[in-house]
Design an enzyme around this catalytic site. Structure first.
Site, PDB file in Angstrom:
ATOM      1  N   ASP A   1       0.852  -1.191   0.000  1.00 43.99           N
ATOM      2  CA  ASP A   1       0.000   0.000   0.000  1.00 43.99           C
ATOM      3  C   ASP A   1       0.887   1.240   0.000  1.00 43.99           C
ATOM      4  O   ASP A   1       2.118   1.159   0.134  1.00 43.99           O
ATOM      5  CB  ASP A   1      -0.872  -0.049   1.265  1.00 43.99           C
ATOM      6  CG  ASP A   1      -2.029   0.948   1.232  1.00 43.99           C
ATOM      7  OD1 ASP A   1      -2.253   1.572   0.194  1.00 43.99           O
ATOM      8  OD2 ASP A   1      -2.698   1.070   2.271  1.00 43.99           O
TER       9      ASP A   1
ATOM     10  N   ASP B   1      -9.357   3.724  -1.367  1.00 38.51           N
ATOM     11  CA  ASP B   1     -10.006   4.074  -0.103  1.00 38.51           C
ATOM     12  C   ASP B   1     -11.351   4.752  -0.351  1.00 38.51           C
ATOM     13  O   ASP B   1     -11.512   5.962  -0.158  1.00 38.51           O
ATOM     14  CB  ASP B   1      -9.080   4.973   0.719  1.00 38.51           C
ATOM     15  CG  ASP B   1      -7.783   4.258   1.064  1.00 38.51           C
ATOM     16  OD1 ASP B   1      -7.761   3.016   0.993  1.00 38.51           O
ATOM     17  OD2 ASP B   1      -6.799   4.935   1.381  1.00 38.51           O
TER      18      ASP B   1
ATOM     19  N   ASP C   1     -70.461   3.875 -43.816  1.00 40.42           N
ATOM     20  CA  ASP C   1     -70.457   3.002 -42.642  1.00 40.42           C
ATOM     21  C   ASP C   1     -71.240   1.731 -42.988  1.00 40.42           C
ATOM     22  O   ASP C   1     -71.878   1.627 -44.042  1.00 40.42           O
ATOM     23  CB  ASP C   1     -71.100   3.764 -41.480  1.00 40.42           C
ATOM     24  CG  ASP C   1     -70.841   3.111 -40.122  1.00 40.42           C
ATOM     25  OD1 ASP C   1     -70.096   2.121 -40.060  1.00 40.42           O
ATOM     26  OD2 ASP C   1     -71.428   3.616 -39.141  1.00 40.42           O
TER      27      ASP C   1
ATOM     28  N   GLU D   1     -69.782  -3.720 -44.343  1.00 39.44           N
ATOM     29  CA  GLU D   1     -69.054  -4.996 -44.296  1.00 39.44           C
ATOM     30  C   GLU D   1     -69.636  -6.060 -45.241  1.00 39.44           C
ATOM     31  O   GLU D   1     -68.847  -6.961 -45.593  1.00 39.44           O
ATOM     32  CB  GLU D   1     -69.043  -5.522 -42.849  1.00 39.44           C
ATOM     33  CG  GLU D   1     -68.186  -4.718 -41.913  1.00 39.44           C
ATOM     34  CD  GLU D   1     -68.752  -3.352 -41.567  1.00 39.44           C
ATOM     35  OE1 GLU D   1     -67.967  -2.406 -41.399  1.00 39.44           O
ATOM     36  OE2 GLU D   1     -70.003  -3.228 -41.487  1.00 39.44           O
TER      37      GLU D   1
ATOM     38  N   ASP E   1     -66.080   1.115 -33.818  1.00 40.05           N
ATOM     39  CA  ASP E   1     -66.916   1.481 -32.671  1.00 40.05           C
ATOM     40  C   ASP E   1     -66.279   0.985 -31.384  1.00 40.05           C
ATOM     41  O   ASP E   1     -66.694  -0.019 -30.786  1.00 40.05           O
ATOM     42  CB  ASP E   1     -68.320   0.899 -32.855  1.00 40.05           C
ATOM     43  CG  ASP E   1     -68.998   1.442 -34.107  1.00 40.05           C
ATOM     44  OD1 ASP E   1     -68.557   2.496 -34.603  1.00 40.05           O
ATOM     45  OD2 ASP E   1     -69.947   0.800 -34.584  1.00 40.05           O
TER      46      ASP E   1
END
Length: 1834
Positions: free
Chosen positions: A502, A601, A1397, A1400, A1504
């Site tokens: 050290d 340290d 609308d 479909e 929707d």
């Protein structure tokens, strides 16, 4: 000469009295002398100027050097214009100090006088200094360059004094290396002559890596500087410091390097080690390089944004090594080859360790040992710090408090533990206790072992722990001998196992010495780097102190290195053949060859636990893999939580030691209590550590032999993922173990990055699903994250409390399978303690590999025999999807026959939930070779379902010729096809434009087994190469005509016949038949239909294909919970239906199109052109199965290769999207349930009063009388007038029209009458009936009062009229429809758009009125029914009978069964044509039902929906899917259609909906209003603010719509489309982009006030603050208060804008503003499309403006691409905002147009870096070419 003038006091006194004659004479004499002196000074100065005339005349060349590339010419203090110019440098002050104000010109430096190349690998040059002023004096005029390619991957270049030897580092390892060149240096190094510079390139691709030509070389006696431009900001290394992040910040950060005893507390100061080495990752390829400067003098390194590096060192030479690697790991390996590879530490040193400074006594040490033993803590090593010494003197011990220390090692050894003690370098000069001689000091004196003062004789005295000290000179052989001898003597006195050194930076508590330091140029050099305290000798020795290697000035940073070399000799003397351990605090490159290191340290705080990880990763780069931090912190008291979390992560430090300081509470685990959570958690993870020590030990072997890292950055393994480049809160052990600790207080969830691999949780053994993404990882108080990477074989050993015991235990293996069910690993094993076992061959080495269900345990070297007779006892295999039918072990003999045995079933355990196989009791001898094999049943995930219908059983399965085999895996089909079920090729013909194949059903197997759907045995296959990026494959019956979809597609008349141009190749598999499409650039197979189960029957067609990856997007229309499909056996039906969005419910449209991402980040798209009822099933292998109920198979594939190109190519095929009218991009309001026209009028008034932008108002079916198309309800009699009033104020109006027409009218209803007369309605086939197929929809019977309290079906029966359905395929129907719309527009009310609308088509009765469908019942309930909503009620549920007849425009009759899903498509074009013809404007059509190519004429809303929170994020998914489908004008009903909207939800939806392309608030009848003015003033205010942002950005949105129309690009854009190389974006669906540049991150959850959003890898600006957000490529938490939606603008883009108004009629009149967001390079681009906003075919007719904008180098200009605007539509240029304009104050700006330049006044906010330039007053039009320039003032 110095003149001392009389003081002011004296002069004042002189002025107050008379002088004597003597005084006067003296004053005169003094004055004469002074004038003479002044004259001499002037003469001297003149002479000096003459001598340096050429220098004085030096004029610096100061071109416009970018700020990021300025190199500091005044790194010292006191820069000023005068001082800068005196140095011959450029002065350019700024408003910030980190950018140099004084910077080098281009005419400083050296020139090359000569170059020679004695051989191909060596280059030499002579350099001469250019005439220029000096920075710090003593410049060396002539230099030499020596450069050589020392190996294929290492370049060295050294620049040194041509005439005088200077200090060079005497490196112990590098000096032994020999060159092995294999490529000419000219491939790598280029010399620039004047000024001299070096350019280092990567020889493979010529990429510039290290370019010193950016700034001059400075080479003075005590100041050397070199700068180099680097290719990327990915810079790692340089040390030793605390770097809070592993990747360096290149924003002008300066790091000093000079060894120093300092606290690692997070500053930029220098610490214990000296490491002028960095690694640079170039890019995602992984290619990297390292730069090492071999120089030990004090230095600093500056990193700047260019990116570039500048070195400033104050001595030695410039000795650079450039190390090249294909990966970061290879660079480290090359560096360690240079400096010395690391030592393999003793096995026991990998155990856990305890230490503290100042136990106080040995009895306290033993108490600590005993309490930690008592709790069963794995624990190998105990330390003592300096408190064991007598008065802190080396080589002594305290015979009072540590009197039994000589026996302490034996005490530890009894329990298998080890003892380590500390020694510091500084040696006390004082006597020992009792005035006894301190013999170590005395013997050192005798040997002259000390560092001396500058006289070279007198020992330098300082002060360290024992008081006054001398300092050993470890560079001196005398000192080394003394140190070795003293250590040997001490080791005989105090037995121990290893040494800790050290304070060897070297530390001194005095400044320099007890005498101070002399005033000379070593102690006070001309320039001092920015080291701590900025005094060279602070806390160390005087720089003029002498050592054997040279002045301490030169060798200071080598002190620890030299001490390590000396200590290694001492350890060899004492421990002989034992490896032992050394631990050093100070270090230098090469130390790792002998020693480990700890990070110094630190303190007990949460910062230091974090910063330890970058520290460890850096020391991995530096070649010191035995590394760790003081666990729980050295200084300060550690909290239990901190210490617990630190013990968890510290269990995975290579050097794992808990250590704390004097005066603080003990923090060893047991002190917290034997039953504490800390102890339990510590034991748990230390036991895991000890289990994995064989793996860790093997990593150290790899480090020692190849230079691989041990603790490894995630980036080293996953460099191609830029998200890993900054990961430093996680780390890896080697390749295979990912550690994710908790590093913050009070948290149990951490943000963790999961790299792109298979990962298994170590503790649960389960495979985790996440990869290449950041996750929130739950880690409660006792857990850290620990994951094993798929592909690993980890050697293990049963743990124990010490390695002494654990090494005797049985070993094992953990096998973690990767994506390919493979794995590999290694094991190194020796006695764990002997030196040089690799060199002597005294070890065992294994390679482990797993493939095809076999583990090979290959003993590649068996030079060691364990005394413990070790065996592999257990093998655990993770990620095994199925249990084995058996497991066998084969012992591979060496010279003897192999023997195989079955593992008893009692030793086999399989966990099906975790998918883990446990093998136990194997008893495989370590050192022998074995094969372990497991037999699996057929892989369940490769099964293709033979009975997708419900209620499968074995009998039904086998009746279809399929295999019945139950599976334990959820959702895996039990009934599956044999591998060759399908068709086989009978004939094949290739042409340049395609392939034709005839195939025949394999009659080895039974028919598909569906009654009424006979198999078609012979089929024709045609593959057409339409373009380089698009092909078609079509399969049909060549004998019988079958229905084909009548949707026209755009395909090239001339196929791509040049094979070299095609992005794809096609192969045909024979049996079973299949088509394989391969992307040629990558070899990826993106389609492979050679899967079992291909069926082509009359009413059931099925084909499966293997996918290229699990990343699939698209298919619709249905509600998907994520954008990325889940492939775990999910089936999605497709058949158009009036069905509100819901999970797995087929909705309004049909889109059999998907986009697939390949693992290479390429993208492709696939369309199945088929309109029959169908489904698709995903399965995990990954694969997809298509099933359809009719038609043919007609596939189109586009090859991208980017996601955006996929959409562009797809829309080129199906048709580009319509360009909507500009006004249709405004906000829109609608509701079903307006009572009368007054309600609409009041709403309009309130919206205007609130100032909320708003362009379009709707009327739903309420406006119709009894819901009859084209008939106005009396309650709305004033609606036409209201419409005209609103349109007069810039508003627009849209009406709804349904297709169904009432046929029950008692009064004339011309719409029905004319339709019947024109025969437009759908009827039965003639052979069944000539009648209309009646349904019921909204129209009521005449003369009825509807009781809405009745149930729905009763209302339909009692009140709904018979309705007929127009057949829009017919040309006559289109004419009739237009006539009705024309009459409505002319006679009843004007309108601007139409909303269609219920197409479909929807009916409120199933099939027909009365429910009896005529004709073939199989059409209503086909042999195979896809999983549709209410499938048990048949295909005609809520629609028409399937046997209804329709007639195509060519007169061909078709069944509704085939064309049902085309009804909305067929309805759309006639409506669009009618709108254009009737209004004469573009308008907009919005349709509910869609099919591929519907986007050519209409937009779409998502149906929707419900007023619920989940619908917010699902709307984003829906929009992104419709972007793929080519319908960019899309959005959801804001705030929801059904149910009551809640305040916060509706507010958040308004914010989100403001960024729908189609932005409409719409709700249903019976629910409260939810428009913005229906709530409170705060709601209205927030709505107004967010819609103002939308309106501001409408020019950008309109331009995106144009680009979609013209090029097919997306508008709402998934992040993956822009950042496809970042796989984290592949799963994002809660954020989206507008085009490439606007990132929208909405709040989508109730109560959310912050949101986690991903910031892709680009520069992004906060829309509200204009500030660069400063992060990229990561998930961040964004604050989202209730009035805020997060918006970010991407750097590099220019967005056209306009000031918002109440509607677009007014906003379009405002000037054109530009938002310029600069990227990292200071550039940006953008464009604007502009027309009249509503004209028909303005693009086709050329009536528009298209201009591009470019910003670069402080200028903005435009380029007119096309300009033909009407004068009324021209735009004036307004305000230009430049974001990222920098922090240098912009003071001037001008605009140049038509040759004239006009001054403008810039406003520059230096904090936000926003520059605002208002050009409005100049009246420049956007269709005029202009340039705006701006610049900083001086």
């Amino acid at each position: 000469m110095t003149l001392h003038w009389p003081s002011r006091t004296i002069l004042l006194q002189m002025g107050k009295r008379r002088f004597s004659s003597l005084e006067v004479a003296l004053i005169i004499l003094f004055s004469l002398m002074s004038m003479t002196a002044i004259a001499l000074i002037v003469l001297y100065a003149t002479d000096s100027r003459d001598q340096e005339k050429s220098t004085e005349e030096f004029v610096p060349q100061c071109p416009n050097i970018p700020l990021a590339e300025r190199v500091d010419c005044f790194p010292d203090a006191g820069a000023s214009k005068q001082a800068c110019e005196k140095r011959g440098c450029c002065w350019g002050p700024l408003d910030e100090r980190n950018v140099p104000w004084c910077f080098f010109p281009t005419n400083h430096g050296y020139t090359v006088e000569s170059v020679e190349q004695p051989n191909p690998s060596v280059m030499k040059a002579q350099l001469k200094r250019m005439a220029s002023p000096s920075l710090f004096g003593a410049d060396i005029q002539e230099l030499s360059l020596h450069a050589e390619m020392q190996s294929n991957n290492r370049l060295r270049f050294k620049i040194y004094d041509a005439h005088r030897q200077r200090f060079e580092v005497p490196h112990e390892h590098i000096s032994t290396l020999k060159s092995d060149p294999s490529s000419p240096i000219s491939d790598t190094l280029e010399i620039t002559q004047k000024p001299f510079g070096l350019t280092v390139r990567r020889k493979e691709n010529k990429k510039v890596l290290f370019d010193t030509t950016m700034a001059p070389l400075v080479f003075a006696d005590q100041y050397l500087q070199l700068s180099a431009k680097l290719p990327s900001h990915n810079i790692y290394g340089l040390g030793e410091h605390v770097h809070t992040r592993y990747r360096h910040d290149t924003n002008w950060r300066t790091w000093p390097i000079f060894t120093r005893d300092a606290f690692p507390n997070g500053g930029t100061h220098n610490l214990y080690g000296h490491y002028p080495f960095f690694l640079c990752l170039e890019d995602e390829s992984g290619k990297s390089f390292g730069v090492f400067l071999m120089n030990s003098n004090a230095m600093e390194v500056t990193l700047q944004p260019a990116p570039a590096v500048t070195y400033r060192t104050i001595g030695g030479v410039l000795d650079f090594y450039i190390l090249f690697g294909d990966t970061p790991e290879q660079v480290v390996q090359e560096f360690l080859e240079l400096i010395g590879r690391p030592v393999i530490p003793a096995y026991w040193s990998l155990g856990f360790q305890l230490s503290r400074w100042d136990y106080g006594s040995l009895s306290e040490v033993k108490k600590t040992v005993e309490r930690n033993r008592a709790v069963g803590l794995p624990y190998d090593i105990q330390y003592t710090d300096i408190d064991y010494m007598e008065d802190k003197k080396d080589f002594t011990y305290d015979k009072v408090n540590f009197k039994e220390l000589p026996q302490f090692a034996d005490y530890l050894h009894e329990k298998g533990q080890r003892y380590i003690l500390i020694l510091d370098p500084a040696i006390a000069t004082s006597k020992r206790v009792g005035n006894a001689p301190y013999e170590s000091y005395d013997r050192g004196n005798e040997k002259n072992a000390w560092v001396t003062e500058s006289d070279g004789k007198t020992p330098l005295l300082g002060e360290v722990w024992p008081g006054e000290t001398v300092f050993p000179d470890y560079t001196s052989q005398n000192c080394i001998d003394w140190w070795v001898d003293e250590y040997e003597k001490f080791s005989r006195e105090i037995k121990h196992d290893a040494l800790w050194i050290d304070m060897n930076e070297v530390a001194n508590f005095k400044k320099g010495s007890n005498k101070g330091c002399a005033d000379n140029n070593l102690n006070y050099p001309p320039y001092t780097p920015k080291i701590l305290d900025e005094v060279m000798y602070s806390k160390t020795l005087c720089m003029d102190a002498k050592q054997a290697w040279g002045n301490h000035y030169d060798v200071h940073s080598l002190y620890g290195y030299s001490m390590v070399l000396a200590t290694e000799k001492a350890l060899q003397r004492v421990f002989g053949g034992n490896r032992t351990l050394m631990l050093t605090r100070s270090s230098f490159p090469g130390v790792g060859k002998y020693s480990g290191h700890w990070l110094g340290d630190n303190a007990a705080n949460w910062n230091d636990i974090k910063w330890a990880i970058p520290g460890m990763l850096e020391f991995g780069l530096f070649g010191v893999p035995y590394i760790g931090a003081d666990i729980c912190g050295f200084f300060d008291d550690s909290s239990e939580e901190l210490c617990r979390r630190w013990m968890q992560v510290g269990a995975f430090y290579p050097f794992s030691r808990n250590h704390n300081a004097q005066g603080y509470k003990p923090q060893d685990p047991a002190v917290y209590g034997p039953t504490s959570l800390l102890v339990e958690s510590s034991k748990h993870y230390l036991m895991i550590r000890y289990t994995l020590l064989p793996y860790l030990y093997t990593l150290f072997y790899k480090a020692h032999t190849t230079g691989e890292t041990v603790v490894r950055p995630v980036m080293h393994e996953f460099y191609s993922d830029s998200a890993t480049w900054q990961v430093d809160r996680q780390f890896l052990w080697g390749k295979h173990l990912l550690i994710t600790p908790v590093l913050d207080p009070g948290v149990d969830t951490v943000k963790a990055y999961i790299p792109d691999a298979v990962w298994y949780d170590y503790e649960t053994m389960k495979r985790i699903e996440d990869r290449r993404k950041e996750v929130n990882m739950y880690l409660p108080a006792d857990k850290l994250g620990l994951h094993i990477r798929g592909g690993a074989v980890l050697p293990t050993q049963r743990p124990d409390v010490t390695t002494t015991y654990s090494r005797r235990n049985p070993m094992g293996l953990i096998v973690a399978l990767d994506d390919n069910n493979q794995a590999a690993g290694e094991l190194f094993w020796d006695d764990g303690d002997s030196r040089d076992t690799v060199k002597t061959g005294n070890y065992i080495h294994y390679t482990f590999s797993v493939a095809s269900g076999m583990l090979t345990m290959q003993a590649t070297h068996a030079g060691y025999t364990s005394p413990d007779n070790l065996e592999f006892e257990n093998i655990t295999i993770l990620g095994l999807p199925f249990p084995p039918s058996n497991v066998s072990v084969t012992h591979v003999g060496t010279g003897t026959p192999d023997t195989t045995r079955l593992v008893p079933t009692s030793n086999i355990k399989y966990d099906g939930v975790k998918q883990v196989l446990f093998l136990s009791g194997l008893n495989l001898t370590v050192g022998e070779t074995y094969l372990v094999q497991w037999e699996l049943v057929i892989e369940d995930h490769l099964r293709f379902d033979c009975h997708p219908e419900d209620n499968a059983d074995e009998a039904k399965c086998k009746a279809r010729g399929c295999i019945w085999e139950p599976s334990s895996i959820d959702r895996v089909p039990w009934c599956f096809y044999p591998s060759d079920y399908g068709y086989k090729v009978t004939e094949m013909k290739h042409t340049s434009s395609g392939i034709t194949v005839d195939i025949t059903r394999n009659k080895k197997h039974r028919s598909s087994g569906r009654m009424g759907s006979p198999d078609i045995d012979t089929l024709r296959v045609e593959i057409r190469y339409h373009t380089k990026d698009m092909l078609q494959f079509k399969i049909w019956d060549p004998v019988e005509d079958r229905y084909e979809v009548p949707v026209p597609l755009s395909v090239s008349d001339a196929p791509e016949a040049d094979e070299s141009k095609r992005l794809y190749s096609v192969q045909i598999a024979n049996n079973p038949f299949g088509i394989q499409v391969i992307r040629k650039s990558t070899g990826t197979k993106i389609w492979d239909s050679s899967m079992p189960g291909f069926i082509f029957s009359d009413m059931f067609i099925q084909v499966s294909t293997q996918l290229s990856s699990e990343f699939v997007y698209g298919f619709g229309e249905t509600e998907h919970p994520t954008f990325l499909h889940d492939l775990n056996y999910h089936t999605w039906g497709m058949f158009s239906k009036d069905q509100p969005p819901g999970y797995k419910m087929n909705c309004y449209g049909v889109h059999p199109f998907y986009m697939g991402l390949e693992t290479t980040s390429d993208a492709h798209g696939v369309l199945l052109l088929n309109s029959n009822a169908m489904d698709v099933t995903f399965q995990p292998n990954p694969a997809i199965t298509y099933r359809t109920t009719g038609g043919i198979l007609d596939f189109y594939m586009v090859l991208g290769p980017t996601p955006e190109m996929v959409v562009q190519e797809y829309t080129a095929l199906i048709g580009r999207p319509v360009l909507p009218a500009y006004w249709s991009l405004g906000f829109q309001l609608c509701r079903y349930g307006y009572s009368n026209d007054t309600e609409i009028a009041n709403l309009y008034r309130d919206m205007k009063d609130a100032g909320i932008p708003y362009d379009v108002q709707y009327a739903d079916i309420d406006y119709m009388d009894r819901q009859l198309d084209f008939v106005l309800d009396p309650e709305f009699e004033n609606l036409p007038a209201l419409v005209e009033h609103m349109r007069g104020e810039g508003m627009r109006f849209i009406f709804i029209l349904d297709p169904a027409i009432s046929g029950n009218e008692t009064k004339p209803y011309p719409t029905f009458s004319r339709g019947k007369e024109a025969d437009v309605f759908i009827k039965w086939p003639e052979h069944l009936s000539d009648g209309i197929v009646w349904g019921k929809v909204w129209p009521d019977y005449p003369n009825v009062v509807v009781n809405e309290s009745l149930d729905w079906d009763t209302q339909v029966e009692l009140y709904r009229a018979y309705a007929a359905f127009p057949d829009f395929f017919r040309t006559s129907t289109a004419k009739w429809w237009q006539k009705e719309i024309q009459d409505f527009y002319t006679n009843i009310t004007k309108f601007d758009g139409l909303w269609i609308d219920m197409n479909e088509p929807a009916s409120f009765v199933s099939g027909t009125v009365g429910g009896e469908c005529l004709g073939e019942p199989r059409l209503e309930n086909p042999p195979y029914m896809p999983p549709l909503e209410s499938k048990h009620l048949g295909l005609n549920h809520k629609t028409l009978c399937m046997n209804s007849e329709q007639i195509l425009s060519n007169g061909k009759k078709v069944r509704h069964y085939d064309v049902h899903s085309l009804y909305g498509w067929s309805h759309t074009k006639p409506t669009y044509d009618a709108l254009l013809n009737v209004t004469g404007k573009r308008g907009i059509v919005v349709t509910r039902s869609t099919y591929p190519s519907s986007g050519k004429w209409a937009g779409h809303w998502l149906g929707d929906n419900n007023a619920s929170w989940d619908q917010l994020y699902k709307s984003i998914i829906g929009m992104m899917e419709f972007s793929l489908f080519g319908i960019p004008y899309t959005g959801a009903d804001i705030c929801g259609f059904f149910n009551k909207a809640e305040y916060e939800m509706c507010l958040r939806w308004m914010q989100l909906g403001a960024f729908y392309p189609y932005s409409r608030n719409h709700n249903g009848k019976g629910n409260p209003r939810q428009d913005p003015v229906a709530w409170d003033s705060k709601f209205a205010e927030v709505s107004r603010d967010v819609l103002n942002i939308r309106y501001t950005l409408l020019p950008y949105l309109y331009t995106l719509m144009y680009e979609a129309h013209a090029k097919g690009t997306t508008v709402v854009r998934p992040l993956l489309h822009e950042f496809v190389n970042d796989k984290k974006t592949w799963i994002i669906y809660k954020q989206f982009l507008w085009g490439p540049a606007l990132l929208i991150t909405p709040a989508l959850d109730e109560g959310a006030r912050d949101v986690d959003g991903y910031v892709p890898d680009a520069r992004w600006y906060d829309y509200y603050t204009a500030k660069d957000v400063g992060v990229r490529g990561q998930m961040i938490n964004m604050l989202t208060p209730l009035d805020h939606i997060n918006l970010h603008i991407r750097g590099g883009y220019i967005l056209p804008c306009q000031k918002p108004e109440n509607n677009t009629f007014y906003s379009r009149r405002n000037p054109l503003d530009l938002l310029v967001a600069l990227n990292d390079n200071g550039t940006a681009q953008g464009s604007l499309f502009w027309d009249d906003g509503e004209g028909i075919d303005t693009v086709k007719g050329g009536q528009y403006l298209l201009t591009s904008f470019t910003a670069r180098s402080n200028s903005l200009s435009n380029e007119i691409v096309h300009s033909r605007l009407a004068p009324a539509d021209r735009l004036v240029l307004g305000v230009v905002k430049v974001w990222g304009a920098g922090t240098v104050n912009i003071t001037t700006a001008n605009i140049t147009v038509k040759g004239a330049t006009h001054r403008l006044t810039p406003q520059h906010n230096l904090e936000t870096q926003e520059l605002i330039i208002d050009a409005t007053g100049v009246s420049v039009h956007a269709d005029e070419k202009f340039t705006i320039n701006w610049e900083a003032g001086v």
